[in-house]
Design a protein around this motif. Structure first.
Motif, PDB file in Angstrom:
ATOM      1  N   PRO A 187      43.395  25.739  32.016  1.00 55.30           N
ATOM      2  CA  PRO A 187      42.144  26.094  31.325  1.00 55.30           C
ATOM      3  C   PRO A 187      41.915  27.602  31.456  1.00 55.30           C
ATOM      4  O   PRO A 187      42.034  28.150  32.553  1.00 55.30           O
ATOM      5  N   TYR A 188      41.596  28.281  30.339  1.00 53.29           N
ATOM      6  CA  TYR A 188      41.403  29.735  30.445  1.00 53.29           C
ATOM      7  C   TYR A 188      40.208  30.251  29.647  1.00 53.29           C
ATOM      8  O   TYR A 188      40.069  31.449  29.392  1.00 53.29           O
ATOM      9  N   ILE A 189      39.290  29.361  29.278  1.00 54.04           N
ATOM     10  CA  ILE A 189      38.074  29.791  28.599  1.00 54.04           C
ATOM     11  C   ILE A 189      37.024  30.169  29.647  1.00 54.04           C
ATOM     12  O   ILE A 189      36.813  29.434  30.617  1.00 54.04           O
ATOM     13  N   LYS A 190      36.370  31.296  29.464  1.00 55.82           N
ATOM     14  CA  LYS A 190      35.283  31.670  30.361  1.00 55.82           C
ATOM     15  C   LYS A 190      34.156  30.644  30.239  1.00 55.82           C
ATOM     16  O   LYS A 190      33.816  30.215  29.143  1.00 55.82           O
ATOM     17  N   ARG A 191      33.572  30.281  31.368  1.00 55.05           N
ATOM     18  CA  ARG A 191      32.576  29.203  31.382  1.00 55.05           C
ATOM     19  C   ARG A 191      31.414  29.473  30.433  1.00 55.05           C
ATOM     20  O   ARG A 191      30.968  28.571  29.725  1.00 55.05           O
ATOM     21  N   ASN A 192      30.960  30.715  30.381  1.00 54.83           N
ATOM     22  CA  ASN A 192      29.804  31.003  29.532  1.00 54.83           C
ATOM     23  C   ASN A 192      30.150  31.117  28.052  1.00 54.83           C
ATOM     24  O   ASN A 192      29.266  31.332  27.218  1.00 54.83           O
ATOM     25  N   GLU A 193      31.458  30.965  27.725  1.00 53.20           N
ATOM     26  CA  GLU A 193      31.873  31.027  26.326  1.00 53.20           C
ATOM     27  C   GLU A 193      32.171  29.652  25.738  1.00 53.20           C
ATOM     28  O   GLU A 193      32.420  29.531  24.539  1.00 53.20           O
ATOM     29  N   GLY A 211      37.846  27.657  32.509  1.00 48.40           N
ATOM     30  CA  GLY A 211      38.657  28.477  33.404  1.00 48.40           C
ATOM     31  C   GLY A 211      37.844  29.233  34.439  1.00 48.40           C
ATOM     32  O   GLY A 211      38.338  30.207  35.020  1.00 48.40           O
ATOM     33  N   GLY A 212      36.598  28.786  34.670  1.00 45.64           N
ATOM     34  CA  GLY A 212      35.744  29.460  35.645  1.00 45.64           C
ATOM     35  C   GLY A 212      34.991  30.619  35.021  1.00 45.64           C
ATOM     36  O   GLY A 212      35.056  30.853  33.810  1.00 45.64           O
ATOM     37  N   GLU A 213      34.274  31.348  35.844  1.00 41.48           N
ATOM     38  CA  GLU A 213      33.417  32.424  35.350  1.00 41.48           C
ATOM     39  C   GLU A 213      34.185  33.473  34.556  1.00 41.48           C
ATOM     40  O   GLU A 213      33.712  33.981  33.549  1.00 41.48           O
ATOM     41  N   ASP A 214      35.389  33.804  35.006  1.00 44.00           N
ATOM     42  CA  ASP A 214      36.167  34.855  34.331  1.00 44.00           C
ATOM     43  C   ASP A 214      37.335  34.315  33.505  1.00 44.00           C
ATOM     44  O   ASP A 214      38.098  35.082  32.915  1.00 44.00           O
ATOM     45  N   GLY A 215      37.483  32.987  33.469  1.00 43.46           N
ATOM     46  CA  GLY A 215      38.592  32.389  32.728  1.00 43.46           C
ATOM     47  C   GLY A 215      39.918  32.447  33.454  1.00 43.46           C
ATOM     48  O   GLY A 215      40.940  31.979  32.944  1.00 43.46           O
ATOM     49  N   LEU A 216      39.910  32.988  34.657  1.00 45.78           N
ATOM     50  CA  LEU A 216      41.160  33.240  35.381  1.00 45.78           C
ATOM     51  C   LEU A 216      41.295  32.421  36.658  1.00 45.78           C
ATOM     52  O   LEU A 216      42.262  32.600  37.411  1.00 45.78           O
ATOM     53  N   PHE A 217      40.349  31.528  36.909  1.00 50.71           N
ATOM     54  CA  PHE A 217      40.316  30.788  38.174  1.00 50.71           C
ATOM     55  C   PHE A 217      41.641  30.098  38.476  1.00 50.71           C
ATOM     56  O   PHE A 217      42.185  30.216  39.581  1.00 50.71           O
ATOM     57  N   PHE A 218      42.186  29.382  37.499  1.00 48.36           N
ATOM     58  CA  PHE A 218      43.395  28.593  37.757  1.00 48.36           C
ATOM     59  C   PHE A 218      44.644  29.464  37.863  1.00 48.36           C
ATOM     60  O   PHE A 218      45.565  29.146  38.615  1.00 48.36           O
ATOM     61  N   TYR A 219      44.687  30.556  37.124  1.00 50.40           N
ATOM     62  CA  TYR A 219      45.819  31.474  37.273  1.00 50.40           C
ATOM     63  C   TYR A 219      45.878  32.007  38.700  1.00 50.40           C
ATOM     64  O   TYR A 219      46.937  32.018  39.335  1.00 50.40           O
ATOM     65  N   LYS A 220      44.739  32.472  39.192  1.00 49.41           N
ATOM     66  CA  LYS A 220      44.695  33.026  40.550  1.00 49.41           C
ATOM     67  C   LYS A 220      45.112  31.992  41.589  1.00 49.41           C
ATOM     68  O   LYS A 220      45.897  32.283  42.495  1.00 49.41           O
ATOM     69  N   LYS A 221      44.594  30.777  41.434  1.00 53.90           N
ATOM     70  CA  LYS A 221      44.880  29.729  42.415  1.00 53.90           C
ATOM     71  C   LYS A 221      46.340  29.297  42.371  1.00 53.90           C
ATOM     72  O   LYS A 221      46.996  29.146  43.406  1.00 53.90           O
ATOM     73  N   ILE A 222      46.872  29.091  41.166  1.00 51.96           N
ATOM     74  CA  ILE A 222      48.277  28.672  41.027  1.00 51.96           C
ATOM     75  C   ILE A 222      49.219  29.754  41.546  1.00 51.96           C
ATOM     76  O   ILE A 222      50.161  29.481  42.294  1.00 51.96           O
ATOM     77  N   ILE A 223      48.970  31.007  41.150  1.00 55.43           N
ATOM     78  CA  ILE A 223      49.843  32.109  41.566  1.00 55.43           C
ATOM     79  C   ILE A 223      49.811  32.292  43.082  1.00 55.43           C
ATOM     80  O   ILE A 223      50.843  32.548  43.714  1.00 55.43           O
ATOM     81  N   LYS A 224      48.643  32.131  43.681  1.00 55.82           N
ATOM     82  CA  LYS A 224      48.506  32.285  45.134  1.00 55.82           C
ATOM     83  C   LYS A 224      49.280  31.205  45.896  1.00 55.82           C
ATOM     84  O   LYS A 224      49.921  31.472  46.917  1.00 55.82           O
TER      85      LYS A 224
END
Length: 279
Positions: A187-193, A211-224
């Motif tokens: 998921p990569y849509i910003k929550r407020n959009e 994708g969370g507030e910035d649309g990047l939540f899952f990218y950050k978590k998966i990459i980490k």
């Protein structure tokens, strides 16, 4: 009412609902009549029975309430394959085919691949269908999505080559399992959009869009977390949203990924990012 008259009626009803009302009217009527669109056109002078017409009108009303066409007919084509879809899974998009094609260019015999957030199974099933000499694991947090994905794998004859696991990202994977390739369309849509999306898109599972507030939540978590599950030299591949390339590239570089490649879609938008993990 003749077939061509029903099509014209449907196109009129869908005029302000979709980009190609006549095409969707044809496809919905073909679905009601149990024939393909070509035969529908060939038999355009045939009469539509009363029961079939009533069903067609019912489907038009569903479409007018912004239920996606794919959810009405329960199918979507992806990578030349037909997938069952319902309201429990995201509808596979043509853009995601780019991700699959890029993975297929790079996958090697005997590779073990992980598809995170498999949804309908479109990515996992397509990879397994077109490259049989690999083992695929597919995870999703939704039990209902896993059921849909398993159905599609069985339909395409690859169920014995894919391990489906209900899991929040990596959580329920077998211990000590290492992957040659991790792939995801998170998921990569910003929550407020989300509220600004088309009405049809808002009918799809929110969990597959948010994708969370910035649309990047899952990218950050998966990459980490990915390095704990990857072989040295293994690759990771994502579909990305508009304007996300720079930040995702930074996440990858920070966590030990190298040789980062960006692939654009047909509109020239950065759509896929692939990187290699090196210890």
């Amino acid at each position: 009412m003749k077939i061509y008259e029903a099509i014209n009626l449907g196109a009129k009803e869908l005029k302000n609902i979709c980009e190609n009302p006549k095409l969707e009217a044809e496809l919905l009527l073909a679905y009601c009549l149990g024939m393909d669109r070509i035969n529908l056109i060939i038999k355009r002078e045939d009469e539509v029975e009363e029961g079939e017409l009533a069903k067609f009108l019912g489907l038009l009303n569903m479409r007018k309430s912004h239920i996606p066409y794919q959810y009405i007919v329960k199918k979507q084509h992806f990578m030349g394959l037909e997938f069952f879809v319902d309201e429990n899974v995201l509808i596979p998009r043509p853009e995601t085919e780019i991700l699959v094609e890029e993975v297929l260019k790079r996958v090697e015999r005997g590779n073990v691949i992980l598809d995170i957030g498999t949804g309908s199974g479109a990515i996992a099933v397509s990879i397994s269908k077109y490259f049989a000499d690999c083992t695929v694991y597919a995870v999703d947090i939704s039990k209902k999505a896993i059921e849909v994905a398993k159905y599609n794998a069985e339909k395409q004859g690859v169920l014995d080559r894919i391990f489906f696991i209900e899991s929040d990202l990596f959580r329920n994977l077998p211990p000590n399992l290492k992957f040659d390739f991790i792939v995801s369309n998170p998921p990569y849509i910003k929550r407020n959009e989300i509220e600004l999306l088309q009405e049809e898109v808002k009918k799809e599972p929110i969990v597959a869009l948010d994708g969370g507030e910035d649309g990047l939540f899952f990218y950050k978590k998966i990459i980490k977390e990915a390095p704990f599950y990857m072989k040295s030299g293994g690759k990771i591949g994502f579909e990305i949203g508009y304007g996300q390339k720079e930040e995702i590239t930074n996440f990858l570089e920070k966590d030990g990924f190298k040789d980062i490649e960006i692939i654009k879609d047909l509109a020239g938008i950065d759509r896929v990012i692939i990187a290699k993990y090196k210890l």
